[in-house]
Scaffold this motif. Sequence first.
Motif, mmCIF file in Angstrom:
data_model
loop_
_atom_site.group_PDB
_atom_site.id
_atom_site.type_symbol
_atom_site.label_atom_id
_atom_site.label_comp_id
_atom_site.label_asym_id
_atom_site.label_seq_id
_atom_site.Cartn_x
_atom_site.Cartn_y
_atom_site.Cartn_z
ATOM 1 N N PHE A 50 11.976 -0.891 16.640
ATOM 2 C CA PHE A 50 12.243 -2.197 16.036
ATOM 3 C C PHE A 50 10.940 -2.859 15.620
ATOM 4 O O PHE A 50 10.090 -3.178 16.456
ATOM 5 N N GLY A 51 10.782 -3.042 14.335
ATOM 6 C CA GLY A 51 9.675 -3.831 13.816
ATOM 7 C C GLY A 51 8.349 -3.118 13.671
ATOM 8 O O GLY A 51 7.496 -3.548 12.900
ATOM 9 N N ALA A 52 8.165 -2.035 14.429
ATOM 10 C CA ALA A 52 6.881 -1.322 14.362
ATOM 11 C C ALA A 52 7.109 0.175 14.164
ATOM 12 O O ALA A 52 6.359 1.007 14.655
ATOM 13 N N ARG A 53 8.143 0.495 13.411
ATOM 14 C CA ARG A 53 8.504 1.894 13.182
ATOM 15 C C ARG A 53 7.377 2.650 12.480
ATOM 16 O O ARG A 53 7.111 3.813 12.793
ATOM 17 N N HIS A 54 6.743 1.978 11.515
ATOM 18 C CA HIS A 54 5.727 2.685 10.721
ATOM 19 C C HIS A 54 4.451 2.964 11.512
ATOM 20 O O HIS A 54 3.599 3.738 11.060
ATOM 21 N N ASP B 38 9.569 4.329 3.935
ATOM 22 C CA ASP B 38 10.898 3.903 4.404
ATOM 23 C C ASP B 38 10.812 3.185 5.746
ATOM 24 O O ASP B 38 11.564 2.241 6.009
ATOM 25 N N HIS B 39 9.888 3.617 6.597
ATOM 26 C CA HIS B 39 9.717 2.955 7.897
ATOM 27 C C HIS B 39 9.163 1.537 7.719
ATOM 28 O O HIS B 39 9.560 0.614 8.443
ATOM 29 N N VAL B 40 8.250 1.385 6.768
ATOM 30 C CA VAL B 40 7.711 0.044 6.487
ATOM 31 C C VAL B 40 8.832 -0.869 6.003
ATOM 32 O O VAL B 40 8.930 -2.037 6.437
ATOM 33 N N CYS B 41 9.672 -0.359 5.118
ATOM 34 C CA CYS B 41 10.801 -1.156 4.621
ATOM 35 C C CYS B 41 11.738 -1.550 5.762
ATOM 36 O O CYS B 41 12.222 -2.689 5.807
ATOM 37 N N ALA B 42 11.985 -0.618 6.680
ATOM 38 C CA ALA B 42 12.853 -0.910 7.820
ATOM 39 C C ALA B 42 12.227 -1.966 8.720
ATOM 40 O O ALA B 42 12.926 -2.837 9.257
ATOM 41 N N ASP B 43 10.906 -1.918 8.882
ATOM 42 C CA ASP B 43 10.227 -2.924 9.700
ATOM 43 C C ASP B 43 10.376 -4.313 9.090
ATOM 44 O O ASP B 43 10.613 -5.294 9.805
ATOM 45 N N ARG C 12 6.100 13.245 4.886
ATOM 46 C CA ARG C 12 5.087 12.516 5.646
ATOM 47 C C ARG C 12 5.057 11.022 5.299
ATOM 48 O O ARG C 12 4.506 10.225 6.070
ATOM 49 N N SER C 13 5.602 10.637 4.179
ATOM 50 C CA SER C 13 5.540 9.232 3.763
ATOM 51 C C SER C 13 6.200 8.317 4.789
ATOM 52 O O SER C 13 7.264 8.620 5.318
ATOM 53 N N ARG C 14 5.556 7.185 5.060
ATOM 54 C CA ARG C 14 6.098 6.193 6.000
ATOM 55 C C ARG C 14 6.650 4.967 5.278
ATOM 56 O O ARG C 14 6.927 3.933 5.902
ATOM 57 N N PHE D 283 0.831 -1.209 0.000
ATOM 58 C CA PHE D 283 0.000 0.000 0.000
ATOM 59 C C PHE D 283 0.867 1.260 0.000
ATOM 60 O O PHE D 283 0.653 2.176 -0.813
ATOM 61 N N HIS D 284 1.839 1.329 0.888
ATOM 62 C CA HIS D 284 2.663 2.533 0.984
ATOM 63 C C HIS D 284 3.554 2.712 -0.241
ATOM 64 O O HIS D 284 3.850 3.858 -0.617
#
Length: 200
Positions: A141-145, A82-87, A78-80, A55-56
């Motif tokens: 860790f794991g839930a950054r987004h 990169d955080h999803v990718c890190a998770d 505002r886009s998350r 989705f992101h």
Amino acid sequence: MTLDITADGVIKTRLQNLKQATTGDHQHIDDMVMEMAPFESRDNYARFVGMQYVFHRAVKPLYDASDLNDLIPGLSVRSRFDHVCADLADLQCSLPENTKPFPVPKTGMGRLGWLYVCEGSSLGAAFLLKAAGNIGLNAEFGARHLAGHEDGRGKHWREFVDQVNGLALSTKQEQEVIAGAIAAFDFFRTLLIEDRKLAA
């Protein structure tokens, strides 16, 4: 700002109208997410983050669009995604493949509806972040987004609301925004349905 006055004299803003028009879609998505029990195990959660990734990734071009950044200053940060990718990296999961074309519009005000859904999901993620602690995950860790903005979820959301409510749109464009939000919910619903089939 677009304002509607109801029969009983209540004034509603553009985003209040948008929320009302999509309440059923939003509730359906929430129910489907809870049915997959994403916080019962890391495997379930990884499936959930995989859908978030698709989705992101689909909406990332909207955050980078120059015309939308002119309308909504600061949108690009505002886009998350990169955080999803890190998770996913934290969970040691490979990036999901998606060979189907994304239904996200490249032009028009329907894109604001997609952004409304994406930004709104961040506002409501406080409960999900807390639940992630049950499986040993957190904002680092794991839930950054799922983490709130450093300025606070509420403040960050209100800034977006004020920016979108302040835009001058035609009646046709207002309808495009609503249609865009409904399409965004439909897209995530499709991801949930596909996941349910794979998990069966």
